[in-house]
Design a protein around this motif. Structure first.
Motif, PDB file in Angstrom:
ATOM      1  N   VAL A 165      61.461  58.485  -1.767  1.00  0.00           N
ATOM      2  CA  VAL A 165      61.817  57.078  -1.585  1.00  0.00           C
ATOM      3  C   VAL A 165      62.442  56.570  -2.902  1.00  0.00           C
ATOM      4  N   TRP A 166      63.261  55.519  -2.765  1.00  0.00           N
ATOM      5  CA  TRP A 166      63.915  54.973  -3.986  1.00  0.00           C
ATOM      6  C   TRP A 166      64.055  53.479  -3.833  1.00  0.00           C
ATOM      7  N   GLY A 167      64.050  52.811  -4.913  1.00  0.00           N
ATOM      8  CA  GLY A 167      64.233  51.383  -4.931  1.00  0.00           C
ATOM      9  C   GLY A 167      63.984  50.850  -6.325  1.00  0.00           C
ATOM     10  N   ASP A 168      64.681  49.739  -6.665  1.00  0.00           N
ATOM     11  CA  ASP A 168      64.505  49.101  -7.973  1.00  0.00           C
ATOM     12  C   ASP A 168      64.358  47.617  -7.720  1.00  0.00           C
ATOM     13  N   PRO A 169      63.123  47.141  -7.829  1.00  0.00           N
ATOM     14  CA  PRO A 169      61.900  47.792  -8.346  1.00  0.00           C
ATOM     15  C   PRO A 169      61.314  48.787  -7.325  1.00  0.00           C
ATOM     16  N   THR A 170      60.322  49.528  -7.832  1.00  0.00           N
ATOM     17  CA  THR A 170      59.708  50.580  -7.006  1.00  0.00           C
ATOM     18  C   THR A 170      59.197  49.983  -5.697  1.00  0.00           C
ATOM     19  N   PRO A 171      59.588  50.557  -4.614  1.00  0.00           N
ATOM     20  CA  PRO A 171      59.212  49.946  -3.312  1.00  0.00           C
ATOM     21  C   PRO A 171      57.732  50.197  -2.939  1.00  0.00           C
ATOM     22  N   GLU A 172      57.284  49.350  -2.068  1.00  0.00           N
ATOM     23  CA  GLU A 172      55.958  49.543  -1.447  1.00  0.00           C
ATOM     24  C   GLU A 172      56.158  50.294  -0.123  1.00  0.00           C
ATOM     25  N   ILE A 173      55.201  51.229   0.160  1.00  0.00           N
ATOM     26  CA  ILE A 173      55.364  52.002   1.401  1.00  0.00           C
ATOM     27  C   ILE A 173      54.170  51.740   2.338  1.00  0.00           C
ATOM     28  N   SER A 174      54.465  51.909   3.607  1.00  0.00           N
ATOM     29  CA  SER A 174      53.398  51.841   4.662  1.00  0.00           C
ATOM     30  C   SER A 174      53.806  52.777   5.784  1.00  0.00           C
ATOM     31  N   TRP A 175      52.771  53.212   6.493  1.00  0.00           N
ATOM     32  CA  TRP A 175      53.017  54.195   7.548  1.00  0.00           C
ATOM     33  C   TRP A 175      52.708  53.553   8.903  1.00  0.00           C
ATOM     34  N   LEU A 176      53.462  53.938   9.924  1.00  0.00           N
ATOM     35  CA  LEU A 176      53.247  53.433  11.286  1.00  0.00           C
ATOM     36  C   LEU A 176      53.057  54.617  12.236  1.00  0.00           C
ATOM     37  N   LYS A 177      52.246  54.379  13.213  1.00  0.00           N
ATOM     38  CA  LYS A 177      52.109  55.352  14.308  1.00  0.00           C
ATOM     39  C   LYS A 177      52.182  54.589  15.612  1.00  0.00           C
ATOM     40  N   ASN A 178      53.152  54.958  16.357  1.00  0.00           N
ATOM     41  CA  ASN A 178      53.390  54.258  17.625  1.00  0.00           C
ATOM     42  C   ASN A 178      53.496  52.764  17.361  1.00  0.00           C
ATOM     43  N   GLU A 179      54.258  52.416  16.241  1.00  0.00           N
ATOM     44  CA  GLU A 179      54.552  51.040  15.854  1.00  0.00           C
ATOM     45  C   GLU A 179      53.318  50.266  15.457  1.00  0.00           C
ATOM     46  N   LYS A 180      52.268  51.003  15.120  1.00  0.00           N
ATOM     47  CA  LYS A 180      51.068  50.349  14.622  1.00  0.00           C
ATOM     48  C   LYS A 180      50.758  50.923  13.271  1.00  0.00           C
ATOM     49  N   SER A 181      50.154  50.114  12.452  1.00  0.00           N
ATOM     50  CA  SER A 181      49.868  50.506  11.084  1.00  0.00           C
ATOM     51  C   SER A 181      48.928  51.694  11.087  1.00  0.00           C
ATOM     52  N   LEU A 182      49.200  52.573  10.180  1.00  0.00           N
ATOM     53  CA  LEU A 182      48.415  53.799  10.055  1.00  0.00           C
ATOM     54  C   LEU A 182      47.863  53.840   8.661  1.00  0.00           C
ATOM     55  N   ALA A 183      46.535  53.973   8.609  1.00  0.00           N
ATOM     56  CA  ALA A 183      45.869  54.014   7.309  1.00  0.00           C
ATOM     57  C   ALA A 183      45.491  55.442   7.006  1.00  0.00           C
ATOM     58  N   SER A 184      45.369  55.703   5.725  1.00  0.00           N
ATOM     59  CA  SER A 184      45.004  57.045   5.260  1.00  0.00           C
ATOM     60  C   SER A 184      43.510  57.255   5.467  1.00  0.00           C
ATOM     61  N   ASP A 185      43.131  58.467   5.947  1.00  0.00           N
ATOM     62  CA  ASP A 185      41.717  58.825   6.104  1.00  0.00           C
ATOM     63  C   ASP A 185      41.607  60.313   5.839  1.00  0.00           C
ATOM     64  N   ASP A 186      40.426  60.829   6.212  1.00  0.00           N
ATOM     65  CA  ASP A 186      40.225  62.260   5.919  1.00  0.00           C
ATOM     66  C   ASP A 186      41.082  63.138   6.815  1.00  0.00           C
ATOM     67  N   HIS A 187      41.325  62.664   8.013  1.00  0.00           N
ATOM     68  CA  HIS A 187      42.129  63.472   8.919  1.00  0.00           C
ATOM     69  C   HIS A 187      43.615  63.404   8.552  1.00  0.00           C
ATOM     70  N   CYS A 188      44.027  62.218   8.245  1.00  0.00           N
ATOM     71  CA  CYS A 188      45.460  61.996   7.933  1.00  0.00           C
ATOM     72  C   CYS A 188      45.552  61.417   6.521  1.00  0.00           C
ATOM     73  N   ASN A 189      46.017  62.200   5.616  1.00  0.00           N
ATOM     74  CA  ASN A 189      46.090  61.808   4.199  1.00  0.00           C
ATOM     75  C   ASN A 189      47.513  61.289   3.902  1.00  0.00           C
ATOM     76  N   LEU A 190      47.522  60.029   3.496  1.00  0.00           N
ATOM     77  CA  LEU A 190      48.803  59.379   3.163  1.00  0.00           C
ATOM     78  C   LEU A 190      48.779  58.999   1.671  1.00  0.00           C
ATOM     79  N   ARG A 191      49.764  59.386   0.893  1.00  0.00           N
ATOM     80  CA  ARG A 191      49.771  59.039  -0.538  1.00  0.00           C
ATOM     81  C   ARG A 191      51.237  58.961  -1.084  1.00  0.00           C
ATOM     82  N   LEU A 192      51.310  58.293  -2.230  1.00  0.00           N
ATOM     83  CA  LEU A 192      52.607  58.096  -2.922  1.00  0.00           C
ATOM     84  C   LEU A 192      52.412  58.467  -4.390  1.00  0.00           C
TER      85      LEU A 192
END
Length: 1558
Positions: free
Chosen positions: A1469-1496
């Motif tokens: 990812v790129w952006g100035d300033p550094t962008p904020e990221i979020s994940w969606l699953k089926n157009e719904k917010s997806l949070a990081s957990d033990d099963h699905c690890n999301l990181r930047l």
């Protein structure tokens, strides 16, 4: 015949005694009588008593009065009888003088004739005794006059006469005395002895006086007879001999006067017929009518007067009175110096004493205190003379202040040595003019002459060179005469003579020299050597001891013997010791008695050997020995014998066996050259011969002095327009150099001429008398006694031209225009250009703060050519000063004076600035022409005219008056009605719609006068009727040029005029004078003091000149048209001409190749006397018709002819044209082209090929070809309008080639070809580019994210169209920020990151190869602001687009994965300033957990990890990145599959397929 010196042989006017044979006879008679006279009469050894002397003096006076009275009556019969009467008067006075001093008659007569017939009678001495001798002479003693004084040798100086007297006296004393001890005077002690002696003397006198009286009477009778014969001879002269040339009795005298005073010049002239006197001022005749009241010329009673009234400074000049009659012309010169009054002089300071005098004053011998200024006027220049001629050098000396009775000290120098008066040269001082007169030029007189005038402690000097050329040789090809004959050594036995070799050898080498001697008192010359000697020194032997001799030298070559040199100074054959002893002994008055005392005889003593014997000089011709007398010699005199022997032997031989040597020096001759000798000397007297001296060392006979080597590195350099400076390197190891001879030669002539005839010392010489503009080469020879060296190598060629110097400073600096940060300066060009054209100017400036000037700075690095310059980058409201320096090829001149202070500020005035560069020309006594240049600052509106103002130079500022009431548009004005002699100044003002501007700087002051020698333009018409304007200038410099102008605009390369200039003359010829040639024609002479003249041709003058031109021509039949030839339609040839009119009696003869032709089958003639047309027709031209055709006209007395030459290429061309016309006529019988193929460019920038056809029909075919390939044309041609066309769109280089169109039917065919290659293609492309340039739209402004773009559209673009962009009239330099280019049909200029400096006017120039086409746009003000704002907006949008958050890559669109597997996805990812990221699953917010690890990590890399996927993980996922500039979503799909299910599905698919196949 009497032997004469060379200068008397060819110039007998220098000694009149050679003119009359009778006088020579009388002289010889007196000499014979003198020889027979006793020693008492000859030497005057007995004195006369006072009584007898008085008696004889009375007798001689009575005789002189009677004789003068008798001949005085006869003097008026003939002019020449004056000479005879003068002889008689002077003869009687000589008798009176002789008897009073004890002189014989013969000596008196001889003295008289030698002086009376000399042209320089002022040199004849009235007394044979000086004033001091007269004062020291006792009353009872008489001094004997020896015969050596009585007979003169022509050509000796006054100092030489003194030497002759000295030597003659010595010889007489030695002859009278019996011993070497000299003369002793017996003194009587008692009165009785004195009285007895006196009585004896009186008795002896009485006896002798009777004899004298008898001789005296006989001589009187002989003289009277001679005078009577002379008078009778003059009476027989015819009338022509009575005529004589003018001669000034009283010459005009120079004057120095103050202004406003009158001055008179007087002169008196004799001559027959009476001479006519004309007065000149600076060589220009004075016209009293041209200057009424200024000059008064009178001639009364033989006195001629020129009066100059109210003298002013311009009357300072040289005035000449020219007297002329049939016998010749003579001029006398006088100078008038007019001083200007500059204030009063406090005369009390002259008498106040030394204590009140200023330090700059000096004390004169008369007690005054003054500082003198010495000036030289009418200075003598470099002079050229010839041997035997007369020459005068002089200059006028002006000394201020002038003190009465205080004369300056005048001294002349030649080559630094003082010059004293002699027979050859005399000095004169007339009170204000110093003169040096050469009565008989010799080469010895050549050199640098300097006059030094000393007044108190101050002196000034002036120098110039005098060149003396060789006299014409008696024998052509003989060498020139040697020079500087001097005596180096003299004794009893020989005299060594030396001389200098001449520069000119007559064309062949000099073989040697002959030396001649002449005993003083005789005229007999004898040659001293039988064979020529080459060494320039020679010992002369065979001399008589005690006698004086003069010498001369002659050069000889194979052609013959040249003229002799000038005679040397007299020298006596005496030992130096004897001469010194004679001079040192005090002289006693002659007593008339001789007492001889003898010593007691002693025994004879044989003298000892001489000592210190040595060889003092050795050459190939002689050897000189010198020794000291022996110490033991007794009281007798001794003689010497010289012996010689060859080296290595003892065979001694006596050299002087017959003639013993008396002096301790001796010259030996007849020695074998190259052999070695030894020498010894013996002494002898009456007692015997002594022992020999010690022998010398062996001496080789030969020249010990070598001829010098040739000089080297001859370098000429420019000096004046008639001279060149030559330098050289002196030869190495040169000994006893006398000097150098320099020769010059015009390049290519092969003829060498000597530049000097007297050797010069040093290594630098100025060669004068060269021809201006010629190229010369030079060579140099060195000279010593051994001879002349070889010639040096020739120098490089140099043109004789005045050396150039740097120009003088410009002046009158003024400000022509001022802005906020710049100023325009103007100035006047220097008065002196330095002899070369001024190539430019440099301007310096400096700030002046509170009156304190700063440092100078350069305003321009490159020189400016105009007399104006704009200085930029100045500070507003700052005061500046300026300096200007002129430059030519010699370098920079002296800077001008510092200008006044100018303030740099914006001129807001609406009126124009001052005109500049005012100059005046054609100055005459009542008019002049003023010219100027327009002002730099024209104001708010253009200049519409000019006003010229004038006032007298001394008038106040309120006395300016305008010369024109209405503004004139010309930049010149001829000012009329000036007052002669008045000084004026002028100024010019410009005017526009706002008003009249500031006046210019003043022009002048200039005095209204016609300068002497001023010449005007002269119109002339020659015999051929050619009209020309002619001008001549006598004051041109080597760099002067003639500049012709019409209406004061140069006429260079005018097709109607032809200019020819040669030397100081120029001519402008009118080729065809007509109405368009009306105007003012002027000719200016550059590099002079404003010399110019003009001539006005108006309609009346034009008519007069044309009529005069016609009159000057021979009467001819006026012809309207000369004989011409033309080709008719079918190829027929027509010869025709037209006369203006022909009478009925006119006749015409037709001539071909000098033979008359007549009408017949071949020739048809016709004359139309009404129109004057004469014709001759020929059906066809054949080869034999080549030649000259002439129509001869005769109409009454008037004749005329016109000729046409048809030969060679001209005839062939005409013949070909006739054949072409014949074929054309045949061609036009079928389809043909009325107009051949041509092109034009349409408004759409396309190229249209077209042609016009004729005589066509429906069946006629037309075909187009390019490069011989047929071009298919879609549409058929319609021949209704007769035009066929071929359209070529977007023409470019690929369309270049040869186009052809063919017409064809059953009657024939025709074709037309057009080549569009090379120059024709370039011309077409230039027209296409022009159309494209004209199609360009106006420039428009477009903003982009990068900057501002200026652009224009054209129909289409070609590379041949050159595009140039400029900003504020300055070409744009393309960089990364500013770029130019073409995109399609758009031509643009991109300005990236614009700044305020980019504001201004932009010009796009489209150059089509010939002309430029411009489109402009103003990028400033509101236009710039709007464009800049749009640029900023687009720039921000671009920045936002660039820096917004985004996914750069790494995520797939679809991920298919097996259940249970681990899924790892990574993206950046790129952006100035550094962008904020979020994940969606089926157009719904997806949070990081033990099963699905999301990181930047590091704000750049996003990780998506599922350790073990299940079917529930299938779905649509999205990565959302976001910052302040925006967000972006990247979607991907995960599909999880089960392997068993997949296998089942895969096996099911084939079964379905089998069922379908069934």
């Amino acid at each position: 015949m009497m032997s004469l010196p060379f200068y008397q042989k060819f110039h007998e006017q220098y000694d009149g005694s050679y003119r009359n044979r009778d006088l020579r006879t009388i002289t010889s008679q007196y000499r014979e009588q003198e020889k027979k006279s006793s020693a008492i009469y000859t030497h005057g050894s007995t004195a006369y008593s006072s009584r007898s002397s008085a008696a004889h003096r009375q007798e001689s006076q009575a005789f002189s009065q009677a004789l003068a009275a008798s001949y005085q009556q006869q003097a008026s019969r003939a002019t020449e009888s004056t000479l005879a009467s003068a002889v008689s008067r002077k003869a009687t006075s000589a008798y009176d003088y002789g008897y009073s001093h004890g002189l014989t008659d013969s000596s008196l007569m001889l003295e008289d004739y030698s002086s009376k017939f000399s042209p320089q009678t002022k040199r004849a001495k009235k007394s044979l005794l000086s004033g001091e001798e007269k004062e020291n002479l006792p009353s009872d003693y008489m001094v004997p006059i020896f015969s050596g004084r009585q007979v003169h040798v022509s050509g000796i100086t006054d100092t030489e006469e003194e030497r002759i007297k000295e030597v003659a006296a010595y010889i007489a004393q030695r002859n009278l005395l019996a011993s070497e001890e000299g003369i002793t005077t017996s003194k009587q002690s008692t009165v009785s002895k004195q009285s007895t002696s006196t009585l004896h003397q009186e008795e002896a006198f009485e006896k002798k006086s009777r004899k004298v009286a008898i001789r005296e009477k006989a001589e009187h009778l002989s003289l009277r007879k001679t005078l009577e014969e002379t008078e009778a001879f003059h009476r027989k002269l015819n009338e022509d001999h009575l005529l004589h040339a003018p001669e000034f009795v009283i010459k005009p005298r120079s004057h120095t006067v103050w202004e406003k005073e009158n001055v008179k010049l007087h002169c008196s002239v004799s001559g027959w017929p009476e001479p006519r006197v004309t007065w000149y001022k600076n060589q220009v005749p004075i016209n009293v009518h041209a200057n009424p009241g200024k000059y008064i010329i009178e001639s009364r009673y033989g006195m001629h007067t020129l009066e100059i009234n109210t003298c002013d400074f311009e009357d300072t000049a040289q005035y000449r009175a020219s007297a002329m009659n049939v016998k010749g012309e003579l001029s006398a010169y006088a100078s008038v110096v007019v001083k200007r009054y500059k204030g009063e002089f406090d005369e009390t300071r002259f008498h106040a004493g030394a204590s009140t005098m200023p330090l700059s004053f000096a004390v004169t011998p008369y007690g005054y205190a003054s500082k003198f200024e010495i000036h030289f006027d009418e200075k003598f220049d470099v002079s050229f003379g010839r041997e035997g001629e007369t020459l005068s050098l002089g200059c006028r000396v002006v000394i201020t202040p002038e003190i009465k009775h205080f004369q300056p000290e005048i001294q002349w120098y030649r080559n630094g040595a003082p010059v004293s008066s002699s027979k050859w040269v005399q000095t004169h001082w007339s009170g204000d003019r110093a003169t040096l007169v050469f009565s008989h030029l010799n080469k010895e007189d050549e050199g640098l002459y300097t006059i030094r005038v000393r007044m108190g402690e101050y002196y000034e000097q002036y120098s110039a060179y005098v060149f003396v050329r060789d006299a014409d040789a008696e024998i052509e090809g003989a060498p020139a005469s040697p020079l500087d004959v001097v005596c180096l050594d003299a004794n009893k036995d020989y005299i060594i003579i030396s001389w200098k070799q001449p520069a000119a050898d007559g064309g062949s080498p000099i073989l040697g020299y002959f030396i001649d001697k002449c005993e003083v008192g005789t005229d007999s010359w004898s040659q001293c050597n039988d064979t020529p000697v080459k060494f320039a020194r020679f010992p002369v032997t065979g001399l008589i001891e005690g006698r004086s001799y003069i010498f001369r030298v002659r050069a000889v070559n194979k052609t013959g013997i040249g003229l002799p040199s000038r005679v040397s100074e007299p020298v006596a054959a005496l030992d130096p010791a004897e001469k010194a002893r004679l001079k040192s002994r005090p002289s006693a008055p002659w007593t008339g008695q001789i007492i001889v005392t003898e010593e007691e005889p002693t025994e004879g003593i044989i003298p000892g050997p001489p000592t210190d014997l040595s060889v003092t000089e050795a050459t190939r011709s002689y050897v000189v020995l010198s020794w000291k007398p022996p110490g033991q010699r007794g009281h007798e005199g001794i003689l010497y014998f010289v012996e010689k022997c060859e080296a290595g032997t003892e065979n001694w031989q006596r050299v002087n066996t017959e003639l013993p040597v008396k002096s301790p020096r001796f010259a030996l001759f007849d020695l074998a050259e190259g052999k070695s000798y030894r020498f010894r000397v013996r002494c002898s007297n009456s007692a015997g011969v002594g022992e020999p001296s010690e022998a010398t060392e062996a001496t080789v006979v030969g020249d010990k002095l070598d001829i010098p080597k040739a000089p080297g590195k001859i370098i000429p350099s420019r000096n004046t327009d008639t001279s060149v400076i030559v330098t050289w390197e002196e030869p190495k190891d040169a000994k006893e150099l006398v000097g150098y001879y320099i020769e010059s030669s015009i390049v290519g002539s092969g003829k060498w001429e000597p530049c000097n005839n007297n050797p010069v010392k040093g290594s630098r010489f100025t060669c004068h008398g060269l021809a201006t503009g010629q190229n010369y080469i030079f060579r140099v020879r060195a000279v010593n006694a051994a001879g002349l060296s070889d010639y040096s190598e020739d120098s490089e060629a140099i043109e004789v031209k005045a050396a150039i110097a740097a120009p003088s400073p410009p002046y009158d600096i003024t400000c022509l225009e001022s802005c906020r940060d710049s100023m325009v300066l103007g100035w006047k060009q220097p008065d002196k250009s330095g002899g070369a054209e001024i190539t430019g100017y440099y301007v310096n400036y400096r700030e002046v703060i509170d009156g304190v000037p700063g440092k100078w700075r350069e305003a321009n690095i490159k020189a400016v050519s105009e007399e104006a310059y704009k200085i930029s980058n100045l500070k507003e409201n700052t005061v500046y000063q300026f300096q200007v320096t002129a430059m030519n090829i010699a370098g920079l001149g002296v800077p001008s004076a510092v200008s006044e202070c100018f303030k740099c500020e914006e001129w807001t005035i609406a009126v124009p600035g001052p005109p500049h560069n005012l100059k005046y020309s054609e100055v005459r006594k009542t008019s002049l022409v003023l010219q100027w240049k327009p002002p730099i600052h024209s104001g708010r509106t253009p200049v519409t005219g000019y006003f010229v103002d004038m006032k007298e130079a001394k008038a106040k500022d309120d006395q300016w008056r305008g010369l024109n009431e209405v503004a004139i548009k010309n930049k010149y004005l001829k000012v009329q009605d000036l007052k002669e002699g008045v000084s004026y100044v002028f100024r010019v003002r410009a005017i526009n719609q706002a008003g009249v501007g500031k006046p210019s700087d003043l022009a002048g002051p200039v005095v209204a006068e016609t300068r002497p020698g001023t010449k005007e333009l002269v119109v002339s018409v020659d015999d051929d009727g050619v009209i020309s304007l002619n001008f001549e200038c006598d004051q041109m410099t080597p760099n002067s040029e003639f500049i012709w102008s019409k209406d004061y605009v140069p006429t260079e390369d005018s097709p109607r005029l032809e200019v020819e200039s040669k030397g100081n003359k120029t001519k402008m010829t009118f080729k065809d004078l007509g109405m368009e040639d009306l105007g003012i024609y002027s000719c200016d002479v550059t590099d002079t003091d404003g010399i110019a003249s003009s001539y006005f041709i108006d309609e009346e003058e034009l008519k007069r000149l044309l009529a005069l031109s016609q009159e000057h021509k021979f009467p001819t039949v006026p012809v309207k048209s000369e004989l011409a030839v033309e080709i008719l339609e079918k190829g027929q040839v027509r010869f025709w001409m037209q006369a203006e009119k022909l009478s009925g009696n006119s006749k015409v003869n037709y001539i071909f190749n000098d033979k008359e032709i007549f009408e017949g089958p071949k020739y048809k003639m016709h004359i139309d006397r009404n129109t004057g047309i004469i014709e001759m027709f020929m059906e066809k031209l054949q080869d034999e018709d080549e030649g000259t055709y002439t129509f001869q006209l005769q109409d009454g007395r008037a004749t005329g002819h016109s000729t046409l030459v048809l030969i060679g290429d001209v005839y062939k061309k005409l013949q070909k044209e006739a054949e072409f016309q014949r074929q054309e006529w045949i061609r036009k019988q079928g389809p043909h082209f009325a107009e051949y193929l041509s092109w034009e460019v349409t408004g759409e920038c396309n190229v249209l090929l077209k042609c016009k056809v004729a005589n066509i029909k429906k069946e006629t075919l037309i075909m187009w070809y390019k490069d011989e390939r047929e071009i298919s044309v879609d549409e058929k041609h319609d021949f209704k309008d007769g035009i066929c066309t071929l359209l070529i769109t977007e023409f470019s280089k690929k369309d270049a080639g040869t186009y052809e169109v063919v017409l064809k039917d059953d009657r024939g065919k025709d074709k037309s070809r057009l080549k569009l290659v090379d120059e024709a293609f370039k011309e077409l492309m230039s027209e296409v580019c022009k159309k494209i340039a004209l199609s360009a739209t106006d420039l428009k402004i477009q903003s982009t994210a990068e900057g501002i773009r200026l652009y224009s559209f054209v129909t289409y673009y070609l590379d041949d169209l050159k595009v140039n962009w400029s900003h504020n009239e300055t070409a744009i330099k393309y960089t990364d920020r500013v770029k130019s280019g073409v995109t399609g049909e758009q031509i643009w200029l991109q300005i990236n990151e614009p700044t305020p400096n980019d504001k201004g006017k932009y010009v796009m120039e489209l150059f089509d190869g010939k002309t430029g086409h411009q489109k402009t746009v103003d990028l400033s003000g509101e236009a710039y602001d709007e464009a800049f704002a749009e640029f900023q907006r687009l720039k921000q949008a671009a920045i936002a687009e660039k820096n917004r958050a985004r996914v750069l890559g790494g995520l797939p669109d679809v991920v298919t994965i097996q259940e249970g597997k681990a899924l790892n996805l990574t993206c950046t990812v790129w952006g100035d300033p550094t962008p904020e990221i979020s994940w969606l699953k089926n157009e719904k917010s997806l949070a990081s957990d033990d099963h699905c690890n999301l990181r930047l990590e590091a704000g750049k890399t996003a990780y998506f990890t599922i350790s073990g996927v299940t079917t529930s993980d299938s779905g649509k996922y999205g990565l959302v990145v976001k910052n302040k500039y925006g967000s972006e979503t990247s979607d991907f799909t995960i599909s999880v599959f089960i392997p068993e299910e997949e296998a089942r599905i895969a096996s099911a698919k084939p079964q379905k397929g089998n069922k379908q196949s069934k």
